[in-house]
Write an enzyme that holds these catalytic residues in place. Structure first.
Site, PDB file in Angstrom:
ATOM      1  CD  GLU A   1      -2.559  -7.281   3.043  1.00 39.66           C
ATOM      2  OE1 GLU A   1      -2.164  -6.133   2.753  1.00 39.66           O
ATOM      3  OE2 GLU A   1      -3.243  -7.535   4.051  1.00 39.66           O
TER       4      GLU A   1
ATOM      5  CB  ALA B   1      -0.888  -0.016   1.232  1.00 48.50           C
TER       6      ALA B   1
ATOM      7  N   GLY C   1       0.502  -4.873   0.983  1.00 54.38           N
ATOM      8  CA  GLY C   1      -0.696  -4.907   0.143  1.00 54.38           C
ATOM      9  C   GLY C   1      -0.471  -5.585  -1.203  1.00 54.38           C
TER      10      GLY C   1
ATOM     11  CD  GLU D   1       1.606  -5.282   5.612  1.00 58.12           C
ATOM     12  OE1 GLU D   1       2.383  -6.225   5.881  1.00 58.12           O
ATOM     13  OE2 GLU D   1       0.819  -5.306   4.652  1.00 58.12           O
TER      14      GLU D   1
HETATM   15  N1  DAK Z   1       4.610   3.118  -0.896  1.00 59.61           N
HETATM   16  C1  DAK Z   1       5.015   4.301  -1.442  1.00 59.61           C
HETATM   17  N2  DAK Z   1       6.174   4.441  -2.104  1.00 59.61           N
HETATM   18  C2  DAK Z   1       6.952   3.364  -2.223  1.00 59.61           C
HETATM   19  C3  DAK Z   1       6.602   2.118  -1.671  1.00 59.61           C
HETATM   20  C4  DAK Z   1       5.358   2.007  -0.979  1.00 59.61           C
HETATM   21  N3  DAK Z   1       4.909   0.867  -0.467  1.00 59.61           N
HETATM   22  N4  DAK Z   1       7.603   1.243  -1.933  1.00 59.61           N
HETATM   23  C5  DAK Z   1       8.519   1.925  -2.641  1.00 59.61           C
HETATM   24  N5  DAK Z   1       8.155   3.206  -2.805  1.00 59.61           N
HETATM   25  C6  DAK Z   1       8.860   4.262  -3.511  1.00 59.61           C
HETATM   26  C7  DAK Z   1      10.083   4.717  -2.743  1.00 59.61           C
HETATM   27  O1  DAK Z   1       9.735   5.662  -1.766  1.00 59.61           O
HETATM   28  C8  DAK Z   1      10.909   5.324  -3.857  1.00 59.61           C
HETATM   29  O2  DAK Z   1      10.405   6.612  -4.149  1.00 59.61           O
HETATM   30  P1  DAK Z   1      11.440   7.842  -4.460  1.00 59.61           P
HETATM   31  O3  DAK Z   1      12.359   7.913  -3.291  1.00 59.61           O
HETATM   32  O4  DAK Z   1      12.135   7.420  -5.721  1.00 59.61           O
HETATM   33  O5  DAK Z   1      10.550   9.026  -4.649  1.00 59.61           O
HETATM   34  C9  DAK Z   1      10.601   4.452  -5.053  1.00 59.61           C
HETATM   35  O6  DAK Z   1       9.375   3.767  -4.732  1.00 59.61           O
HETATM   36  C10 DAK Z   1      11.653   3.392  -5.315  1.00 59.61           C
HETATM   37  O7  DAK Z   1      11.862   2.699  -4.113  1.00 59.61           O
HETATM   38  P2  DAK Z   1      13.336   2.540  -3.429  1.00 59.61           P
HETATM   39  O8  DAK Z   1      14.232   3.635  -3.876  1.00 59.61           O
HETATM   40  O9  DAK Z   1      13.125   2.338  -1.991  1.00 59.61           O
HETATM   41  O10 DAK Z   1      13.817   1.211  -4.131  1.00 59.61           O
HETATM   42  P3  DAK Z   1      14.792   0.115  -3.526  1.00 59.61           P
HETATM   43  O11 DAK Z   1      15.084  -0.828  -4.624  1.00 59.61           O
HETATM   44  O12 DAK Z   1      15.958   0.746  -2.826  1.00 59.61           O
HETATM   45  O13 DAK Z   1      13.918  -0.636  -2.403  1.00 59.61           O
HETATM   46  C11 DAK Z   1      11.958  -1.737  -1.527  1.00 59.61           C
HETATM   47  C12 DAK Z   1      12.782  -1.347  -2.796  1.00 59.61           C
HETATM   48  C13 DAK Z   1      10.657  -2.381  -2.006  1.00 59.61           C
HETATM   49  C14 DAK Z   1      12.745  -2.744  -0.688  1.00 59.61           C
HETATM   50  C15 DAK Z   1      11.693  -0.460  -0.690  1.00 59.61           C
HETATM   51  O14 DAK Z   1      11.156   0.552  -1.545  1.00 59.61           O
HETATM   52  C16 DAK Z   1      10.698  -0.692   0.410  1.00 59.61           C
HETATM   53  O15 DAK Z   1      11.061  -1.206   1.473  1.00 59.61           O
HETATM   54  N6  DAK Z   1       9.441  -0.286   0.175  1.00 59.61           N
HETATM   55  C17 DAK Z   1       8.394  -0.431   1.179  1.00 59.61           C
HETATM   56  C18 DAK Z   1       7.947  -1.839   1.225  1.00 59.61           C
HETATM   57  C19 DAK Z   1       6.889  -2.054   2.292  1.00 59.61           C
HETATM   58  O16 DAK Z   1       7.162  -1.850   3.470  1.00 59.61           O
HETATM   59  N7  DAK Z   1       5.750  -2.474   1.849  1.00 59.61           N
HETATM   60  C20 DAK Z   1       4.650  -2.688   2.732  1.00 59.61           C
HETATM   61  C21 DAK Z   1       3.906  -1.406   2.774  1.00 59.61           C
HETATM   62  S1  DAK Z   1       2.732  -1.407   4.049  1.00 59.61           S
HETATM   63  C22 DAK Z   1      -4.217  -0.311   5.641  1.00 59.61           C
HETATM   64  C23 DAK Z   1      -4.443  -1.453   4.932  1.00 59.61           C
HETATM   65  C24 DAK Z   1      -3.383  -2.123   4.381  1.00 59.61           C
HETATM   66  C25 DAK Z   1      -2.119  -1.682   4.531  1.00 59.61           C
HETATM   67  C26 DAK Z   1      -1.902  -0.527   5.245  1.00 59.61           C
HETATM   68  C27 DAK Z   1      -2.945   0.154   5.791  1.00 59.61           C
HETATM   69  N8  DAK Z   1      -5.274   0.418   6.208  1.00 59.61           N
HETATM   70  C28 DAK Z   1      -6.557  -0.106   6.218  1.00 59.61           C
HETATM   71  C29 DAK Z   1      -5.058   1.734   6.680  1.00 59.61           C
HETATM   72  C30 DAK Z   1      -0.992  -2.318   3.918  1.00 59.61           C
HETATM   73  C31 DAK Z   1       0.207  -1.766   4.149  1.00 59.61           C
HETATM   74  C32 DAK Z   1       1.356  -2.034   3.357  1.00 59.61           C
HETATM   75  O17 DAK Z   1       1.311  -2.599   2.292  1.00 59.61           O
END
Ligand code: DAK
Length: 260
Positions: free
Chosen positions: A114, A66, A111, A134
């Site tokens: 998911e 997400a 997400g 998460e």
């Molecule tokens: N959201 C927004 N931007 C994201 C992103 C994400 N999930 N994942 C990556 N990006 C963006 C990065 O910020 C970066 O943007 P800029 O800095 O270039 O502007 C760009 O994509 C490229 O990413 P990286 O530079 O970080 O690329 P790397 O190869 O170095 O790293 C990575 C890739 C996937 C390991 C890293 O980007 C990362 O750790 N991303 C986050 C992964 C993550 O934690 N995913 C889970 C997200 S939490 C809810 C319901 C459901 C959910 C939440 C709330 N509610 C009901 C409220 C679910 C939550 C999730 O999914």
């Protein structure tokens, strides 16, 4: 129909839906979830559709989760609206009358995993990375991951993956029972299409009904699940396809199913 954050192409009864926000690794914001839901509602009106593929644009990410940026200022009520939207989207995919295969071509995190779990099954490329990280953000999976992953691999393995925020590579995810098969990145879509070609040769009504029996039945106790199977099974005997399938076997030829 054109969209801002996804593309939808249909070829020979097979839809390919591509999440297209490569600058943020295809992260799911409100627009993606709304467009995906709308796309699946429209696809379900296409009686001739036989299968769908969901994948991510580019070669780095399926969906990296997400959109973390949109979560920054979310109030609890906005979070409730976001979770409802996510659930509606996953439900629209899961209840499609045709098989939906996730082609995970890179990161499938949070997400993103998911979303893949709402599909019938997952094929992954060798460079895929899958997880529900998460808790790193102080939240937990909210688009069905707590429930769908537990049902797929069992409660204890799901807890381990979610509590530790462990990211699995494709072969590990295969071992955990999350993905069905792993391919070289260049071969992934071809492998998905090959499996779909196999499915397309089968009776479409049978595929549609058995998908529903498996999806609905596995959430029931065994007796109720078997009852659902027993009560649904006779429906297939009302179809032209059943007559054709049995006749073709007896005549030692390939069946020509019409989906009725
Ligand atoms: N959201 C927004 N931007 C994201 C992103 C994400 N999930 N994942 C990556 N990006 C963006 C990065 O910020 C970066 O943007 P800029 O800095 O270039 O502007 C760009 O994509 C490229 O990413 P990286 O530079 O970080 O690329 P790397 O190869 O170095 O790293 C990575 C890739 C996937 C390991 C890293 O980007 C990362 O750790 N991303 C986050 C992964 C993550 O934690 N995913 C889970 C997200 S939490 C809810 C319901 C459901 C959910 C939440 C709330 N509610 C009901 C409220 C679910 C939550 C999730 O999914």
């Amino acid at each position: 129909m054109s969209y801002e954050t996804i593309t939808v192409g249909i070829e020979a009864g097979v839809a390919t839906i591509t999440i297209n926000r490569p600058k943020v690794l295809n992260a799911l914001n409100e627009t993606v979830l709304t467009e995906l839901t709308k796309a699946f509602r429209d696809l379900k009106k296409e009686a001739s559709l036989r299968a769908a593929i969901i994948t991510g644009s580019g070669d780095k990410s399926f969906v990296a989760g997400a959109d973390i940026a949109v979560m920054q200022e979310m109030t609890p009520l906005e979070a409730k609206a976001f979770v409802d939207l996510g659930h509606k989207c996953m439900h629209a995919i899961e209840t499609a009358f045709f098989p939906v295969i996730a082609a995970v071509n890179g990161f499938a995190l949070g997400g993103g995993l998911e979303l893949a779990l709402a599909c019938d099954f997952i094929y992954a490329s060798k460079n895929a990375k899958l997880g529900l990280p998460e808790v790193n953000l102080g939240i937990f999976p909210g688009f069905g991951g707590t429930q769908r992953l537990s049902r797929l691999i069992g409660k204890n393995k799901a807890k381990e993956l979610i509590y530790t925020a462990k990211i699995l590579n494709a072969d590990e995810a295969l071992g955990w029972g999350i993905v069905n098969s792993v391919y070289e990145p260049a071969d992934l879509l071809g492998a998905v299409k090959k499996t779909i070609d196999t499915i397309l040769k089968k009776g479409p009504v049978a595929i549609s009904l058995v998908k529903r029996v498996i999806n609905d039945g596995t959430d029931l106790d065994l007796t109720s699940g078997l009852s659902l199977e027993a009560l649904t099974f006779p429906v297939i005997f009302s179809t032209e396809d059943k007559k054709e399938g049995v006749k073709a076997f007896l005549e030692k030829r390939e069946a020509k199913f019409i989906g009725r």
